[in-house]
Design a protein around this motif. Structure first.
Motif, PDB file in Angstrom:
ATOM      1  N   ALA A  74     -69.675 -63.627 -26.648  1.00  0.00           N
ATOM      2  CA  ALA A  74     -69.964 -65.082 -26.163  1.00  0.00           C
ATOM      3  C   ALA A  74     -68.201 -65.441 -26.196  1.00  0.00           C
ATOM      4  O   ALA A  74     -68.081 -65.852 -25.095  1.00  0.00           O
ATOM      5  N   ASP A  75     -67.755 -65.055 -27.345  1.00  0.00           N
ATOM      6  CA  ASP A  75     -66.354 -65.920 -27.458  1.00  0.00           C
ATOM      7  C   ASP A  75     -65.927 -64.888 -26.966  1.00  0.00           C
ATOM      8  O   ASP A  75     -63.933 -64.984 -27.310  1.00  0.00           O
ATOM      9  N   SER A  76     -65.713 -63.468 -26.529  1.00  0.00           N
ATOM     10  CA  SER A  76     -64.803 -62.698 -25.872  1.00  0.00           C
ATOM     11  C   SER A  76     -64.905 -62.099 -24.556  1.00  0.00           C
ATOM     12  O   SER A  76     -64.963 -61.206 -23.479  1.00  0.00           O
ATOM     13  N   SER A  77     -65.193 -62.861 -23.618  1.00  0.00           N
ATOM     14  CA  SER A  77     -66.004 -62.835 -21.885  1.00  0.00           C
ATOM     15  C   SER A  77     -65.031 -63.797 -21.137  1.00  0.00           C
ATOM     16  O   SER A  77     -65.546 -63.768 -20.037  1.00  0.00           O
ATOM     17  N   ALA A  78     -63.947 -63.872 -22.028  1.00  0.00           N
ATOM     18  CA  ALA A  78     -62.877 -64.454 -19.919  1.00  0.00           C
ATOM     19  C   ALA A  78     -62.000 -63.807 -20.079  1.00  0.00           C
ATOM     20  O   ALA A  78     -60.889 -63.409 -20.847  1.00  0.00           O
ATOM     21  N   TRP A  79     -62.136 -62.376 -18.863  1.00  0.00           N
ATOM     22  CA  TRP A  79     -61.422 -61.927 -18.178  1.00  0.00           C
ATOM     23  C   TRP A  79     -60.808 -61.722 -16.750  1.00  0.00           C
ATOM     24  O   TRP A  79     -61.311 -62.442 -16.116  1.00  0.00           O
ATOM     25  N   THR A  80     -59.747 -61.115 -17.088  1.00  0.00           N
ATOM     26  CA  THR A  80     -59.188 -61.036 -15.647  1.00  0.00           C
ATOM     27  C   THR A  80     -58.392 -59.806 -15.632  1.00  0.00           C
ATOM     28  O   THR A  80     -57.861 -58.523 -17.223  1.00  0.00           O
ATOM     29  N   LEU A  81     -59.108 -58.437 -14.744  1.00  0.00           N
ATOM     30  CA  LEU A  81     -58.470 -57.675 -14.753  1.00  0.00           C
ATOM     31  C   LEU A  81     -57.926 -56.799 -13.786  1.00  0.00           C
ATOM     32  O   LEU A  81     -58.366 -57.686 -12.278  1.00  0.00           O
ATOM     33  N   TYR A  82     -57.881 -55.477 -13.570  1.00  0.00           N
ATOM     34  CA  TYR A  82     -56.447 -54.771 -13.226  1.00  0.00           C
ATOM     35  C   TYR A  82     -56.492 -53.301 -12.776  1.00  0.00           C
ATOM     36  O   TYR A  82     -56.779 -53.017 -13.587  1.00  0.00           O
TER      37      TYR A  82
END
Length: 432
Positions: A74-82
């Protein structure tokens, strides 16, 4: 009308099933695609073309990562993917990031875990060219951490060294345009790549040793390669020209190593071409590239005491062919209880002066020892030895000469009763 509907259903089913799974059953965990144990992380991973083994270029429509079922993210869920393309197979240093300008942002938002999976659907598919290797980069933006039984909870699998480069920390959000120095590891995320379809036949193995264009390879090397998903065996071919099999012809190997010794001894100073393919019930991998490598140089001229090189003061000599020396004279035992390998030889005519002898190895694996002797090659008398450091360390000793006396200087491996190889080094002899 029914036929058209049936065709549409088949096409939809094929599109839905188009995916490539890479080691999704792994239970190992690591810091990829993001770190769950640090507030912020930035991770780049390289997936080789032959590892992906897609049957054609195509659009990647989604990525699925795997996580410990009992873990919270829950506290590691803000992602930006490339995503991006690269010719590189691995990262060469902790700062060898692939520039974000060469990547395409394909996702930004919050992800969730469901049944041990994190599924990310790409709003705009990424066109994978099936020519280069694939880069997957992920930035985690949440300023907090997840507390789980394991420090990290995302599933990874071992692969070639330095496949992944990551940075993780708690102080500030990471800028992909200028990431700090990170750490390299030999694992990658277990992953499902949606939108691509795998070849029926297995992919090509990645040869670990000898690496492509490697130099100074021993004459009986142990060949090794990365395991290929679905492979039941491998075939090894080795020749002295491109495509040739005059040394080894399609040798079937059940594991991921093949030791040439003792049946095959290669020639010195020779370029060889190595090809390894994977075999499964569906056939053999095709289009696999060859690795070329070159064996060790000829035996050095100063390999024996009788061939010792004459020293003129001041003296500097780079023994670039040191790895080709032999222990032909056995162990030099002139110094009581303090022997050494018969390595490379030099000779100096004394003039009453005092000299500094320094040996600097080129490789950390070489632990040199200096021995100084008088007499003749068949009957040496010990003057002194020096071996203070370990592998990769320089050795220095002082020699006080007697005018007219001939001194033999041996640079060998430190062991007095085990045949250990020498390597490249530089010897300098200067007056004090």
């Amino acid at each position: 009308m029914k036929r058209i509907l049936l065709l549409l259903l088949v096409l939809m089913s094929c599109a839905f099933d188009a995916q490539i799974n890479l080691n999704i059953g792994s239970t190992n965990v690591g810091s990829a695609p993001v770190s769950s144990f640090f507030s912020y992380s930035y991770v780049q991973q390289i997936y080789l073309k032959h590892e992906i083994n897609s049957n054609a270029a195509g659009n990647i429509t989604g990525l699925t990562f795997y996580v410990d079922p009992s873990a919270t993210i829950a506290d590691s869920s803000a992602w930006t993917l490339y995503l991006g393309h690269t010719p590189k197979a691995a990262f060469t240093s902790g700062t060898d990031w692939i520039p974000v300008s060469q990547l395409t942002q394909v996702f930004a938002g919050n992800v969730t875990k469901s049944n041990g999976k994190v599924e990310v659907v790409l709003a705009t598919p990424f066109a994978y060219n099936n020519t280069d290797n694939l880069v997957i980069a992920a930035k985690e933006n949440a300023p907090s951490i997840d507390i789980n039984n394991f420090d990290e909870v995302f599933r990874v699998y071992p692969y070639i060294p330095n496949s992944t480069l990551y940075y993780k920390g708690d102080r500030e959000l990471i800028d992909p345009a200028s990431p700090p120095g990170g750490l390299r590891v030999g694992y990658k995320s277990a992953i499902t790549i949606a939108g691509l379809t795998a070849h029926v036949t297995p992919g090509c193995p990645f040869v670990l040793y000898p690496s492509n264009n490697a130099q100074y390879i021993p004459l009986s090397p142990a060949l090794s390669w990365q395991a290929v998903l679905g492979a039941s065996s491998y075939k090894v071919s080795l020749g002295t020209s491109a495509g040739a099999t005059d040394v080894i012809n399609q040798q079937v190997v059940n594991g991921t190593t093949f030791n040439l010794s003792p049946s095959v001894i290669l020639n010195r100073d020779t370029v060889y071409h190595l090809k390894v393919t994977a075999v499964s019930a569906n056939g053999e991998s095709a289009g696999c590239a060859e690795n070329t490598f070159k064996t060790i140089p000829p035996i050095p001229a100063n390999d024996t005491c009788a061939g010792a090189l004459s020293v003129s003061i001041p003296y500097t000599y780079v023994q670039s062919d040191g790895m080709s020396s032999t222990n032909n004279g056995g162990f030099v035992l002139a110094c009581a209880n303090d022997g050494m390998n018969d390595g490379l030889w030099f000779k100096l005519i004394g003039d009453g002066s005092k000299y500094s002898i320094k040996v600097s190895p080129s490789a950390i694996s070489f632990d040199p020892k200096i021995g100084v002797f008088t007499g003749t090659c068949g009957s040496l008398t010990c003057v002194g030895t020096r071996d203070n450091g370990g592998g990769g360390s320089s050795e220095t000793m002082t020699l006080t000469t007697t005018a007219g006396t001939e001194y033999f200087i041996n640079v060998g491996s430190y062991e007095d009763n085990v045949d250990m190889p020498e390597d490249a080094f530089t010897i300098t002899i200067n007056p004090i």
